[in-house]
Design a protein around this motif. Structure first.
Motif, PDB file in Angstrom:
ATOM      1  N   SER B  28       0.830  -1.204   0.000  1.00 56.00           N
ATOM      2  CA  SER B  28       0.000   0.000   0.000  1.00 56.00           C
ATOM      3  C   SER B  28       0.866   1.257   0.000  1.00 56.00           C
ATOM      4  CB  SER B  28      -0.930  -0.027   1.219  1.00 56.00           C
ATOM      5  OG  SER B  28      -1.820   1.061   1.184  1.00 56.00           O
ATOM      6  N   ALA B  29       1.992   1.202   0.725  1.00 56.10           N
ATOM      7  CA  ALA B  29       2.892   2.359   0.759  1.00 56.10           C
ATOM      8  C   ALA B  29       3.476   2.625  -0.631  1.00 56.10           C
ATOM      9  CB  ALA B  29       4.013   2.121   1.773  1.00 56.10           C
ATOM     10  N   LYS B  30       3.786   1.536  -1.351  1.00 54.40           N
ATOM     11  CA  LYS B  30       4.353   1.680  -2.704  1.00 54.40           C
ATOM     12  C   LYS B  30       3.361   2.321  -3.674  1.00 54.40           C
ATOM     13  CE  LYS B  30       7.890  -1.928  -2.885  1.00 54.40           C
ATOM     14  NZ  LYS B  30       8.120  -3.349  -3.250  1.00 54.40           N
ATOM     15  N   GLN B  31       2.072   2.187  -3.352  1.00 56.51           N
ATOM     16  CA  GLN B  31       1.055   2.834  -4.195  1.00 56.51           C
ATOM     17  C   GLN B  31       0.946   4.322  -3.878  1.00 56.51           C
ATOM     18  OE1 GLN B  31      -2.358   0.420  -3.325  1.00 56.51           O
ATOM     19  NE2 GLN B  31      -1.546  -1.358  -4.413  1.00 56.51           N
ATOM     20  N   GLY B  32       1.798   4.800  -2.989  1.00 57.84           N
ATOM     21  CA  GLY B  32       1.837   6.223  -2.695  1.00 57.84           C
ATOM     22  C   GLY B  32       0.979   6.654  -1.525  1.00 57.84           C
ATOM     23  N   ASN B  33       0.409   5.693  -0.794  1.00 54.07           N
ATOM     24  CA  ASN B  33      -0.456   6.066   0.319  1.00 54.07           C
ATOM     25  C   ASN B  33       0.346   6.439   1.561  1.00 54.07           C
ATOM     26  OD1 ASN B  33      -2.923   5.489  -1.057  1.00 54.07           O
ATOM     27  ND2 ASN B  33      -2.469   3.308  -0.790  1.00 54.07           N
ATOM     28  N   LYS B  34      -0.166   7.388   2.310  1.00 55.27           N
ATOM     29  CA  LYS B  34       0.325   7.659   3.661  1.00 55.27           C
ATOM     30  C   LYS B  34      -0.402   6.699   4.591  1.00 55.27           C
ATOM     31  CE  LYS B  34       1.693  12.488   3.530  1.00 55.27           C
ATOM     32  NZ  LYS B  34       1.709  13.733   4.315  1.00 55.27           N
ATOM     33  N   LEU B  35       0.333   6.060   5.496  1.00 55.39           N
ATOM     34  CA  LEU B  35      -0.276   4.967   6.254  1.00 55.39           C
ATOM     35  C   LEU B  35      -0.116   5.103   7.761  1.00 55.39           C
ATOM     36  CD1 LEU B  35       0.839   1.997   3.998  1.00 55.39           C
ATOM     37  CD2 LEU B  35      -1.476   2.856   4.269  1.00 55.39           C
ATOM     38  N   VAL B  36      -1.222   4.862   8.449  1.00 57.11           N
ATOM     39  CA  VAL B  36      -1.209   4.675   9.903  1.00 57.11           C
ATOM     40  C   VAL B  36      -1.746   3.270  10.148  1.00 57.11           C
ATOM     41  CG1 VAL B  36      -2.161   5.419  12.112  1.00 57.11           C
ATOM     42  CG2 VAL B  36      -1.565   7.119  10.362  1.00 57.11           C
ATOM     43  N   ILE B  37      -0.990   2.463  10.878  1.00 59.06           N
ATOM     44  CA  ILE B  37      -1.380   1.076  11.103  1.00 59.06           C
ATOM     45  C   ILE B  37      -1.724   0.893  12.583  1.00 59.06           C
ATOM     46  CG2 ILE B  37      -0.717  -1.339  10.730  1.00 59.06           C
ATOM     47  CD1 ILE B  37      -0.466   0.416   8.201  1.00 59.06           C
ATOM     48  N   VAL B  38      -2.852   0.292  12.838  1.00 63.31           N
ATOM     49  CA  VAL B  38      -3.254  -0.007  14.223  1.00 63.31           C
ATOM     50  C   VAL B  38      -3.266  -1.529  14.381  1.00 63.31           C
ATOM     51  CG1 VAL B  38      -5.107   0.161  15.934  1.00 63.31           C
ATOM     52  CG2 VAL B  38      -4.648   2.085  14.390  1.00 63.31           C
ATOM     53  N   VAL B  39      -2.608  -2.021  15.428  1.00 57.36           N
ATOM     54  CA  VAL B  39      -2.513  -3.478  15.585  1.00 57.36           C
ATOM     55  C   VAL B  39      -3.076  -3.948  16.924  1.00 57.36           C
ATOM     56  CG1 VAL B  39      -0.561  -3.838  14.045  1.00 57.36           C
ATOM     57  CG2 VAL B  39      -0.136  -3.246  16.449  1.00 57.36           C
ATOM     58  N   SER B  40      -3.586  -5.176  16.893  1.00 58.15           N
ATOM     59  CA  SER B  40      -4.008  -5.877  18.109  1.00 58.15           C
ATOM     60  C   SER B  40      -2.828  -6.642  18.673  1.00 58.15           C
ATOM     61  CB  SER B  40      -5.140  -6.857  17.783  1.00 58.15           C
ATOM     62  OG  SER B  40      -6.258  -6.175  17.300  1.00 58.15           O
ATOM     63  N   ALA B  41      -3.040  -7.280  19.827  1.00 62.86           N
ATOM     64  CA  ALA B  41      -2.043  -8.202  20.374  1.00 62.86           C
ATOM     65  C   ALA B  41      -2.044  -9.472  19.531  1.00 62.86           C
ATOM     66  CB  ALA B  41      -2.380  -8.538  21.822  1.00 62.86           C
ATOM     67  N   MET B  42      -0.902 -10.162  19.498  1.00 62.92           N
ATOM     68  CA  MET B  42      -0.834 -11.448  18.811  1.00 62.92           C
ATOM     69  C   MET B  42      -1.872 -12.386  19.441  1.00 62.92           C
ATOM     70  SD  MET B  42       3.337 -11.575  18.726  1.00 62.92           S
ATOM     71  CE  MET B  42       3.616 -13.175  17.954  1.00 62.92           C
ATOM     72  N   SER B  43      -2.545 -13.189  18.606  1.00 60.85           N
ATOM     73  CA  SER B  43      -3.678 -13.947  19.153  1.00 60.85           C
ATOM     74  C   SER B  43      -3.223 -14.870  20.276  1.00 60.85           C
ATOM     75  CB  SER B  43      -4.397 -14.747  18.055  1.00 60.85           C
ATOM     76  OG  SER B  43      -3.493 -15.457  17.284  1.00 60.85           O
ATOM     77  N   GLY B  44      -4.012 -14.906  21.322  1.00 62.65           N
ATOM     78  CA  GLY B  44      -3.677 -15.732  22.483  1.00 62.65           C
ATOM     79  C   GLY B  44      -3.001 -14.943  23.585  1.00 62.65           C
ATOM     80  N   VAL B  45      -2.306 -13.856  23.225  1.00 64.94           N
ATOM     81  CA  VAL B  45      -1.521 -13.121  24.232  1.00 64.94           C
ATOM     82  C   VAL B  45      -2.427 -12.512  25.303  1.00 64.94           C
ATOM     83  CG1 VAL B  45      -0.110 -11.062  24.602  1.00 64.94           C
ATOM     84  CG2 VAL B  45       0.456 -12.659  22.756  1.00 64.94           C
ATOM     85  N   THR B  46      -3.486 -11.841  24.871  1.00 65.03           N
ATOM     86  CA  THR B  46      -4.362 -11.182  25.838  1.00 65.03           C
ATOM     87  C   THR B  46      -4.989 -12.209  26.779  1.00 65.03           C
ATOM     88  OG1 THR B  46      -4.780  -9.410  24.264  1.00 65.03           O
ATOM     89  CG2 THR B  46      -6.327  -9.609  26.079  1.00 65.03           C
ATOM     90  N   ASN B  47      -5.436 -13.337  26.220  1.00 65.64           N
ATOM     91  CA  ASN B  47      -6.015 -14.374  27.093  1.00 65.64           C
ATOM     92  C   ASN B  47      -4.980 -14.920  28.074  1.00 65.64           C
ATOM     93  OD1 ASN B  47      -8.564 -14.173  26.040  1.00 65.64           O
ATOM     94  ND2 ASN B  47      -8.260 -15.783  24.521  1.00 65.64           N
ATOM     95  N   GLU B  48      -3.741 -15.059  27.610  1.00 62.29           N
ATOM     96  CA  GLU B  48      -2.679 -15.540  28.494  1.00 62.29           C
ATOM     97  C   GLU B  48      -2.477 -14.562  29.654  1.00 62.29           C
ATOM     98  OE1 GLU B  48       1.609 -17.569  27.663  1.00 62.29           O
ATOM     99  OE2 GLU B  48       1.425 -15.492  27.032  1.00 62.29           O
ATOM    100  N   LEU B  49      -2.455 -13.277  29.347  1.00 57.11           N
ATOM    101  CA  LEU B  49      -2.272 -12.269  30.394  1.00 57.11           C
ATOM    102  C   LEU B  49      -3.438 -12.280  31.376  1.00 57.11           C
ATOM    103  CD1 LEU B  49      -0.833  -9.324  28.225  1.00 57.11           C
ATOM    104  CD2 LEU B  49       0.417 -10.756  29.853  1.00 57.11           C
ATOM    105  N   ILE B  50      -4.650 -12.490  30.859  1.00 53.06           N
ATOM    106  CA  ILE B  50      -5.815 -12.582  31.752  1.00 53.06           C
ATOM    107  C   ILE B  50      -5.673 -13.793  32.668  1.00 53.06           C
ATOM    108  CG2 ILE B  50      -8.316 -13.016  31.813  1.00 53.06           C
ATOM    109  CD1 ILE B  50      -8.512 -11.290  29.246  1.00 53.06           C
TER     110      ILE B  50
END
Lengths: 401, 401
Positions: B28-50
């Motif tokens: 997407s960046a190569k297509q000339g877009n300005k990018l903001v990326i929002v990410v979650s935790a890797m799956s399983g991590v949040t449940n492990e912390l809980i």
């Protein structure tokens, strides 16, 4: 008393260990102490995160690394606070930022610039135990930073200094500071007290209880350090100002095996040659330790110095580049450094003579000697290293209090 | 274009997946877009912390939980930024705080109050890709907070709104929004576009692509949402303003199996009895959905309503407490809700008649009916639920574009 306690990676190695730490904290709280707790990441977590980063890059940038690595200590801090609250003791978990720890912008090895203790004090005044994620701070630009190796110790000492705490207890998996390595000399005795200066010498000589940065900071901020084990209830070792204690002649014997010796022979004795040699080594980030220089009978200069063993090849290559063809570069990996450390040396003569005699009695040859106000270091053959330690321990009667 | 992309837990499930995401971002960046990326935790991590937290407490306090849980997204953000930098694209990882996301103080389910986009814009202007840890913000008191379920979607939509981004792409493991559940009706068709209002109805009826909070926020902030899969390159579904699109008569059919029906018979028809019943249910946090009331031939009131199946017993107990002995409480778990959703209903008559005829043709009895401007919901016997969905999908010709 206002006490800062710091628990390292093995002390908070798993959930059971964190529970054990919570009980130790509660014990101290029940004695009426106000407590600030600084924690490391659970053991293995930081290395796992580094592995993750290395999956993507052999040389990840420091800013992202600090965002990554700072998460481990936050987890431990939150869990310990949860454990304390569950047991009926009001606690709150703080990030380095919330604790007011402001650093410079040197990511992955930032230095603490100042600490604003307002938020900590506010919680303490409400009767809470404040649990701080160690190893981290925040830059003035608002980016999370980490403090490098031993960073959680630094956090603890700095916070203790800023709060003018009565004590800063550093919990590890060893009981304290010993007169020498008990694996070498079973008669080694745990010290009740030691001065900052002696601890600095011992730390730089390989005693792994505390890193120099933390001891230096404690000295600077006048923080009374205690190093003790979180795995038992033995008294630890207090590290404090020299004049607070009966000045032992000698406090400890250290053995540093990570030593190699380089001897340069037949160097042209032109002005500035020594400067050129050592600035070359400095530019390569090689840590030169002991140095001796003498003029040979042929008028050429002989120069000997020691470097860490793993930097020997680098050092030899650097020398080859700048010395002319006549010069001879010799090296020896089979050497170690034995050191005698004690503040008593300042005011007592004859301390060095005792050391030399002890080694001579065992027919151990001393290759190089260097002394400071409170330390005598000697290079000996590797095979005699442990014998030398035992002989010196005996000579100074360190097994006796 | 300025695009905010959000990658959920399965999209960043492991290190290989994070690498795949980095390549998609670069495309997407190569297509000339300005990018903001929002990410979650890797799956399983949040449940492990809980799980970790629950080792110490069944009811850990929210402030510590937010310190704990916010660490997972920070790790993913740092790793993705490292992966992007390694591939030669300048990137920087931001915590929620650094991204300027300020929330209220309701720990574990905070609401975003405002976003100061200055730091994001500064990095974008320097040509960097900004990677933000989703699900988190900071309170005005400086404590880290988390946004509750679906929080990373919320972060993405809020940031997109604050930046006035052209697009907010939500990447999950499904291709987009379908006319109905493809597991029930294989002829189900992926929609190219759908309005916020229709998406809200579908989400509240059990379509799991997006949560209502995110769609509501997107609507409020006028954010063009796209939901698509990070596991292929299929076009997703655009969720946008109603007047941006050809108004389909009906967009989708939803089936909600989590329904139970309660019928109260022979209630004394005294003033305020309905208010008493429903305020009692509200106080118990029971979500009442459809309601019908009618006067029986005997002059007593009959009142029917539906509740989530897992709240049925709670609801029955609550009713027993407030009704007199003559009242009869009947319940039925074997019911489901079938809904027809479409903005076209606003301007077309006869949409409901088509639904009723389609079910009648299959001899499916309709137990309750409720309608809104853009929705017709019908309670039918559970065993007819899937047949009803297929009949309605056919009746409105949803397999055809």
């Amino acid at each position: 008393m206002l006490i800062v306690q710091k628990y390292g990676g093995t002390s908070v190695g798993d959930l059971e260990r964190i529970r054990a730490v919570s009980q130790r904290v509660i014990q101290s709280a029940k004695q009426g102490n106000k407590l600030v707790i600084v924690v490391s990441a659970m053991s293995g977590v930081t290395n796992e995160l580094i592995d993750y980063a290395n999956f993507f890059s052999k040389n990840p940038n420091g800013k992202d690394m600090d965002m990554l690595l700072s998460s481990g200590e936050r987890v431990t801090a939150a869990l310990l606070s949860i454990a304390l609250n569950e047991q009926g003791f009001k606690a709150v978990s703080f990030s380095g930022r919330k604790a007011g720890i402001t650093t410079d912008e040197v990511f992955t090895k930032a230095r603490i610039k100042f600490i604003d203790t307002q938020a900590i004090k506010q919680e303490l005044n409400q009767g809470k135990i404040v649990v701080i994620a160690g190893f981290q701070g925040v830059s003035e630009q608002g980016d999370v930073t980490t403090l490098g190796r031993g960073g959680s110790d630094l956090s603890a000492v700095a916070v203790a200094g800023a709060l003018e705490a009565d004590l800063c207890e550093i919990y590890t998996d060893v009981d304290g500071v010993y007169t020498t390595d008990p694996r070498i000399e079973p008669k080694a005795r745990k010290l009740d007290k030691i001065s900052y200066e002696e601890m600095l010498e011992l730390a730089s000589l390989g005693a792994k209880v505390l890193q120099n940065r933390s001891v230096e900071l404690a000295k600077k901020l006048n923080v009374n350090l205690v190093t003790r084990s979180s795995f038992n209830h033995n008294e630890g070792t207090i590290i404090t100002k020299e004049n607070n204690m009966e000045q032992a002649l000698v406090s400890g014997i250290a053995l540093d095996k990570n030593q190699a010796r380089i001897t340069l022979r037949k160097i042209k004795d032109k002005p500035g040659i020594a400067a050129e040699i050592f600035s070359t080594l400095a530019n390569e980030n090689i840590n030169v330790d002991m140095i001796i220089q003498n003029i040979g009978l042929d008028g050429a200069t002989n120069l000997g110095f020691t470097v860490p063993e793993n930097e020997l090849d680098l050092a030899k290559n650097a020398m080859q580049k700048i010395l002319d063809d006549e010069a001879v570069i010799e090296s020896d990996r089979a050497v170690v450094k034995v050191s005698v450390v004690g503040v008593g040396m300042k005011s007592h003569s004859g301390v060095a003579a005792t050391a030399f005699k002890a080694l001579a009695d065992e027919s151990i040859n001393i290759g190089m000697i260097s002394t400071s106000e409170i330390k005598i270091s000697m290079i000996v053959q590797e095979k005699y290293g442990e014998l030398a330690v035992r002989a010196l321990h005996e000579a100074y009667e360190l097994d006796k209090k």
